[in-house]
Design a protein around this motif. Structure first.
Motif, PDB file in Angstrom:
ATOM      1  N   LEU A 168      -7.027  -1.010   6.068  1.00 22.94           N
ATOM      2  CA  LEU A 168      -6.590   0.383   6.142  1.00 22.94           C
ATOM      3  C   LEU A 168      -6.558   0.936   4.722  1.00 22.94           C
ATOM      4  O   LEU A 168      -5.801   0.450   3.887  1.00 22.94           O
TER       5      LEU A 168
ATOM      6  N   MET B 174      -2.030  -2.272  -4.221  1.00 20.90           N
ATOM      7  CA  MET B 174      -1.891  -0.938  -4.821  1.00 20.90           C
ATOM      8  C   MET B 174      -2.025  -1.086  -6.324  1.00 20.90           C
ATOM      9  O   MET B 174      -1.591  -2.102  -6.902  1.00 20.90           O
TER      10      MET B 174
ATOM     11  N   GLU C  21      -5.547   3.744   2.249  1.00 22.19           N
ATOM     12  CA  GLU C  21      -4.682   4.923   2.099  1.00 22.19           C
ATOM     13  C   GLU C  21      -5.208   5.823   0.997  1.00 22.19           C
ATOM     14  O   GLU C  21      -4.884   6.986   0.924  1.00 22.19           O
TER      15      GLU C  21
ATOM     16  N   ILE D 191      -2.774   3.168  15.323  1.00 19.33           N
ATOM     17  CA  ILE D 191      -4.049   2.598  14.903  1.00 19.33           C
ATOM     18  C   ILE D 191      -4.352   1.309  15.661  1.00 19.33           C
ATOM     19  O   ILE D 191      -5.471   1.084  16.105  1.00 19.33           O
TER      20      ILE D 191
ATOM     21  N   LYS E  78      -4.744  12.382   5.012  1.00 23.72           N
ATOM     22  CA  LYS E  78      -3.846  12.269   3.854  1.00 23.72           C
ATOM     23  C   LYS E  78      -3.102  10.940   3.877  1.00 23.72           C
ATOM     24  O   LYS E  78      -2.647  10.453   2.850  1.00 23.72           O
ATOM     25  N   ILE E  79      -2.965  10.367   5.062  1.00 20.10           N
ATOM     26  CA  ILE E  79      -2.240   9.105   5.197  1.00 20.10           C
ATOM     27  C   ILE E  79      -3.220   7.929   5.199  1.00 20.10           C
ATOM     28  O   ILE E  79      -3.005   6.929   4.525  1.00 20.10           O
ATOM     29  N   ILE E  80      -4.282   8.068   5.982  1.00 19.52           N
ATOM     30  CA  ILE E  80      -5.296   7.007   6.077  1.00 19.52           C
ATOM     31  C   ILE E  80      -6.658   7.631   5.795  1.00 19.52           C
ATOM     32  O   ILE E  80      -7.105   8.515   6.537  1.00 19.52           O
TER      33      ILE E  80
ATOM     34  N   LEU F 288       2.292   5.169  12.868  1.00 17.07           N
ATOM     35  CA  LEU F 288       0.890   5.210  12.522  1.00 17.07           C
ATOM     36  C   LEU F 288       0.243   3.862  12.768  1.00 17.07           C
ATOM     37  O   LEU F 288      -0.858   3.774  13.300  1.00 17.07           O
ATOM     38  N   LEU F 289       0.939   2.822  12.397  1.00 14.72           N
ATOM     39  CA  LEU F 289       0.394   1.480  12.598  1.00 14.72           C
ATOM     40  C   LEU F 289       0.181   1.232  14.086  1.00 14.72           C
ATOM     41  O   LEU F 289      -0.875   0.771  14.505  1.00 14.72           O
TER      42      LEU F 289
ATOM     43  N   THR G 215      -4.463  -1.835   2.732  1.00 16.91           N
ATOM     44  CA  THR G 215      -3.768  -2.925   3.415  1.00 16.91           C
ATOM     45  C   THR G 215      -4.796  -3.713   4.203  1.00 16.91           C
ATOM     46  O   THR G 215      -5.494  -3.142   5.047  1.00 16.91           O
TER      47      THR G 215
ATOM     48  N   SER H 206      -5.381   2.009  -2.992  1.00 17.69           N
ATOM     49  CA  SER H 206      -4.305   1.510  -2.134  1.00 17.69           C
ATOM     50  C   SER H 206      -4.872   1.159  -0.764  1.00 17.69           C
ATOM     51  O   SER H 206      -5.397   2.020  -0.069  1.00 17.69           O
TER      52      SER H 206
ATOM     53  N   MET I 222       5.484   3.257  10.791  1.00 18.01           N
ATOM     54  CA  MET I 222       5.587   2.486  12.026  1.00 18.01           C
ATOM     55  C   MET I 222       4.699   3.094  13.101  1.00 18.01           C
ATOM     56  O   MET I 222       3.896   2.429  13.717  1.00 18.01           O
TER      57      MET I 222
END
Lengths: 220, 189
Positions: free
Chosen positions: B160, B36, B162, B7, B139-141, B3-4, B168, B166, B1
């Protein structure tokens, strides 16, 4: 006159007899077949992708809502936990051998034992247990129960209730209740009955409750 | 949440970099596609976002799960609809989110290349790639690709990444720039 009455009475009686259903013909089935059919009813067959909203509450009160994806492909189990916005927090796969491969684990899902515990939960929810012995019986409430006893004496009871819900109770090797899963509101998807709501409660010092609401079910 | 939200604020607050017109507000519908390798089918979500400069955001998903993320005056709240009612979620990482928000405020009037979080690279006239500077975020994005519409301040899509398998993708439509948005939209679900 008496003859006419007798005739009418006979006609009436014969008509009445004709309306009473006769004893239906039954098809003989073996007890083993019946048991298999009843026990397997609680678990989906084939390959599926399920998407659930997953609300979890720890005993500490901490909780959140996530999106959980479960893919069943043969003996493989794949699971993803992501935020509602789509960021992947946890991703793992369990092979047929039981080996768990964690592909991604963000805090707090990177804790030791979390992956194995989650995969066990997913397996309990969707996959018929491995067993050395499977018995079908009734409990004292008259509910039908499939009891799976594993090689290590771990017992899983699948309680087949009549009002559209099932319950799975998983006991540890000491006979203590470890997990309880209630599946409610079954609906038919591609010829299979899929529960729309599932509640999983795990006992112990780090107990938690998971509430799953079905968002989509797709046979692959 | 968090992070979104982070961004999105980066994306929307940074549009002056590539836009002649200053962005005061943006709103648009979106379709989000989650891909994914592990998924047999991509997951689709639909929703709408509202952004008001300098730091107010409403990011709402209608399907498959109705939820609203609100950011207003440095406060972040998240609501998920359960049994027909919005329930506020208070558990997950709110402290971390506040830290992230503090970082965001440093950006809001600035150029995207000035941020300490992302490196921005213009690929062509309509595409920008953002790469995290810090390994923790990487590591996340791993990267973000922005595809801009010709009209200033509006985006066609955001991807995005990941990881390699993976990502989005969000496709935006029906975008409105610098229209009045009621303040309550950022305070109540």
């Amino acid at each position: 006159m008496r003859i006419a009455c007798l005739f009418v009475c006979c006609l009436f009686v014969s008509c009445s007899v004709a309306q009473v259903p006769s004893v239906p013909q039954l098809q003989r089935v073996s007890f083993v077949d019946t048991k298999e059919a009843i026990c397997e009813y609680a678990f989906v067959q084939g390959n599926w992708q399920f998407v659930h909203s997953v609300s979890f509450v720890m005993d500490s009160g901490y909780g959140a809502t996530l999106v959980g994806v479960t893919v069943l492909q043969g003996k493989k189990l794949k699971t993803v936990l992501m935020g509602v916005e789509g960021f992947v927090l946890f991703e793992a796969e369990q092979e047929g051998s039981g080996r768990v491969i964690v592909r991604r684990a963000m805090p707090p899902f990177d804790k030791t034992g979390f992956a194995r515990g989650l995969m066990r939960d997913v397996q309990t929810l969707f996959v018929e247990p491995e067993y050395a012995e499977r018995t079908l019986a009734e409990n004292t409430e008259g509910e039908l129960i499939c009891r799976y006893t594993a090689d290590n004496n771990q017992v899983t009871d699948v309680v087949m209730a009549q009002q559209g819900w099932n319950r799975i109770n998983l006991y540890d090797t000491q006979g203590m209740l470890q997990q309880s899963i209630t599946a409610l509101n079954y609906k038919e998807v591609t010829g299979e009955n899929i529960p729309e709501r599932i509640q999983l409660t795990t006992s112990g010092t780090q107990g938690y409750t998971l509430k799953l609401q079905l968002l989509s079910a797709e046979k692959l | 949440m968090k992070l979104l939200g982070f961004i999105l604020l980066v994306i929307f607050s940074s549009t002056p970099l590539c836009a002649a017109q200053r962005v005061e507000s943006v709103q648009a519908d979106f379709v989000q596609e989650k891909n994914m390798a592990i998924l047999a089918r991509p997951l689709l979500s639909t929703g709408k976002f509202l952004y008001q400069a300098p730091d107010s955001l409403r990011w709402e998903y209608f399907t498959p799960l109705h939820s609203v993320l609100l950011m207003d005056n440095g406060q972040i709240r998240k609501f998920v609809k359960k049994d027909g009612q919005f329930v506020e979620e208070r558990g997950m990482g709110l402290n971390a989110m506040q830290v992230v928000m503090q970082e965001i405020t440093g950006w809001l009037d600035g150029d995207i290349t000035d941020t300490t979080t992302f490196l921005a690279k213009q690929i062509d006239a309509n595409r920008i790639v953002l790469t995290p500077r810090k390994e923790v975020l990487a590591k996340i994005i791993s990267r973000i690709e922005l595809k801009l519409l010709d009209q200033s301040g509006l985006m066609e899509s955001v991807i995005l990444y990941e990881g390699e398998d993976s990502f989005t993708k969000m496709n935006f439509s029906g975008a409105l720039l610098n229209q009045q948005i009621p303040e309550a939209s950022f305070r109540e679900p």
